[in-house]
Motif scaffolding. Structure first.
Motif, mmCIF file in Angstrom:
data_model
loop_
_atom_site.group_PDB
_atom_site.id
_atom_site.type_symbol
_atom_site.label_atom_id
_atom_site.label_comp_id
_atom_site.label_asym_id
_atom_site.label_seq_id
_atom_site.Cartn_x
_atom_site.Cartn_y
_atom_site.Cartn_z
ATOM 1 N N GLU A 120 119.047 -1.557 -88.231
ATOM 2 C CA GLU A 120 118.354 -1.745 -86.955
ATOM 3 C C GLU A 120 118.578 -0.556 -86.028
ATOM 4 O O GLU A 120 117.654 -0.104 -85.341
ATOM 5 C CB GLU A 120 118.797 -3.056 -86.314
ATOM 6 N N GLN A 123 116.396 2.308 -87.388
ATOM 7 C CA GLN A 123 114.981 2.161 -87.050
ATOM 8 C C GLN A 123 114.716 2.511 -85.592
ATOM 9 O O GLN A 123 113.684 3.099 -85.263
ATOM 10 C CB GLN A 123 114.530 0.738 -87.374
ATOM 11 N N GLU A 164 110.524 -9.543 -92.450
ATOM 12 C CA GLU A 164 110.185 -9.155 -91.079
ATOM 13 C C GLU A 164 111.037 -7.995 -90.578
ATOM 14 O O GLU A 164 110.994 -7.640 -89.407
ATOM 15 C CB GLU A 164 110.380 -10.364 -90.153
ATOM 16 N N SER A 165 111.819 -7.388 -91.475
ATOM 17 C CA SER A 165 112.821 -6.398 -91.067
ATOM 18 C C SER A 165 112.312 -4.957 -91.030
ATOM 19 O O SER A 165 113.059 -4.059 -90.656
ATOM 20 C CB SER A 165 114.030 -6.478 -91.996
ATOM 21 N N HIS A 166 111.094 -4.729 -91.467
ATOM 22 C CA HIS A 166 110.466 -3.392 -91.400
ATOM 23 C C HIS A 166 111.202 -2.336 -92.222
ATOM 24 O O HIS A 166 111.206 -1.152 -91.866
ATOM 25 C CB HIS A 166 110.359 -2.921 -89.945
ATOM 26 N N ASP A 168 111.710 0.270 -95.230
ATOM 27 C CA ASP A 168 110.747 1.138 -95.905
ATOM 28 C C ASP A 168 110.819 1.013 -97.422
ATOM 29 O O ASP A 168 109.788 1.093 -98.103
ATOM 30 C CB ASP A 168 110.985 2.590 -95.492
ATOM 31 N N ASN A 197 103.824 -10.030 -96.274
ATOM 32 C CA ASN A 197 104.341 -9.248 -95.142
ATOM 33 C C ASN A 197 104.643 -7.800 -95.518
ATOM 34 O O ASN A 197 104.970 -6.992 -94.645
ATOM 35 C CB ASN A 197 105.606 -9.893 -94.582
ATOM 36 N N SER A 216 106.385 3.710 -98.384
ATOM 37 C CA SER A 216 107.027 2.401 -98.310
ATOM 38 C C SER A 216 106.698 1.597 -99.561
ATOM 39 O O SER A 216 105.563 1.653 -100.061
ATOM 40 C CB SER A 216 106.546 1.642 -97.067
#
Length: 371
Positions: A120, A123, A164-166, A168, A197, A216
């Motif tokens: 986190e 990012q 939902e953590s984005h 890559d 997602n 990604s």
């Protein structure tokens, strides 16, 4: 009287210095390298359950390990917030967040408050992020870098948070936790299709080998955990190589966590050959990271264990024949032994000596908080 007051004020000032120092650092991640430029890329290799004897066995069988190229070495204490012997959830949380929690908790405090992870922070710094494991990506260690739950067994919830953590790049197992419950191979109890997602999902070696110029990808190569090393396709080495090549495209840098998950499982099973084969596979993946760092001077690599498993000990063998002929295990669970940490590249000196596993997370996140 004035002299007396001056002395009192002087004493109060001296006593206050450590208190002021504590107040200024207790809520912030600081390291000895805070005045330096932090690493652009961070690669964290976790040998789950890997102790000194596991590494020793690997060296006996292989002859020379990639780990021997590391010149900065230390030892980690691994206790959780509520127990001398940690589990992977609490240990993973310490490494990923810099905070202790209780066993079975995933990156939350004992009160259930979320703890920000290194992914986190990365990012927020516009870095690319990735996870590569030989377990399900919902398993305790990878989950600690991406999710926030009060029980590691809530893998369906962990899967939702991961979706939902984005991230890559995600390579590992656990596809069953992302597909609707009505599917024959699903491990969910609801009809959520979490794969929707992700922009790109693959599930086979052929699809992996055909990956082109992408930024990604999610590769889930098994319903739950991946098979043992001799049956894994793609293998940990190939997944690590591909993850680095994708993440390195980000001009701001990247953070990657690679776990040799099944070193732990071989140790739980008290199977010497299983743990050694996984240990050697893990060392080969570490070699991939080293090759990248040697040509990218702004890269930090750390290799560590979350805890020791099995109380593994070597009693006999042969260097000439590259074999461990006699060994033993003191238990099937984790132990409280200190575990090794190796570091290479930018900031490597910050991880030497005897330190706690939470300190590792504090230093790493400290680098990212400087952005």
């Amino acid at each position: 009287m004035k002299l007396f007051k001056c002395r009192v004020l002087t004493l109060l000032f001296i006593w206050a210095i450590p208190l002021l120092s504590f107040a200024s650092t207790s809520d912030n991640f600081l390291s000895d390298a805070d005045s330096e430029i932090p690493p652009k890329n961070i690669i964290i290799f976790i040998g789950d359950g890997m102790g000194i004897a596991h590494i020793s066995a690997g060296k006996i069988v292989k002859g020379q390990l990639n780990l021997e190229q590391f010149k900065h070495i230390g030892l980690l204490t691994t206790h959780s917030q509520d127990a001398l012997v940690t589990d992977s959830a609490a240990a993973g949380t310490a490494i990923a967040t810099g905070y202790k929690t209780i066993n079975h908790f995933i990156s939350v405090t004992k009160e259930g408050k979320p703890l920000k992870t290194i992914m986190e922070y990365a990012q927020e710094a516009n870095k690319a992020t990735g996870i590569v494991v030989t377990s399900s990506i919902t398993h305790a260690t990878p989950a600690a870098f991406m999710a926030h739950v009060d029980n590691r067994k809530k893998e369906a919830l962990i899967a939702k948070q991961i979706s939902e953590s984005h991230m890559d790049v995600l390579f590992g197992g656990g596809r069953g936790y992302f597909i609707p419950g009505s599917k024959p191979t699903s491990l969910r109890n609801d009809e959520q299709d979490l794969l929707l997602n992700f922009p790109l999902v693959i599930s086979s070696e052929d699809e992996f080998n055909q990956l082109g110029d992408i930024n990604s990808v999610v590769g889930l190569f098994a319903i739950n955990e991946l098979p043992k090393v001799n049956l894994r396709r793609p293998g940990l080495v190939q997944m690590t190589q591909k993850a680095i090549s994708i993440l390195a495209k980000n001009k701001q840098g990247f953070v990657l966590m690679v776990e040799g998950s099944q070193i732990d499982w071989g140790s739980h099973a008290n199977e010497q050959d299983y743990l050694i084969s996984e240990m050697l596979d893990f060392d080969e993946a570490v070699g991939v990271g080293l090759n990248f760092a040697k040509t990218n001077s702004q890269t930090l690599i750390i290799v560590l264990s979350d805890h020791e498993t099995g109380g593994f000990a070597i009693h006999n063998g042969s260097l000439a024949n590259k074999i461990v002929s006699e060994s033993s295990f003191s238990r099937i669970e984790h132990t409280a032994e200190m575990v090794p940490i190796f570091s290479y590249g930018k900031g490597a000196k910050d991880f030497t000596g005897i330190i706690d596993n939470a300190k590792v997370g504090q230093i790493l996140n400290g680098y990212l908080r400087q952005k």
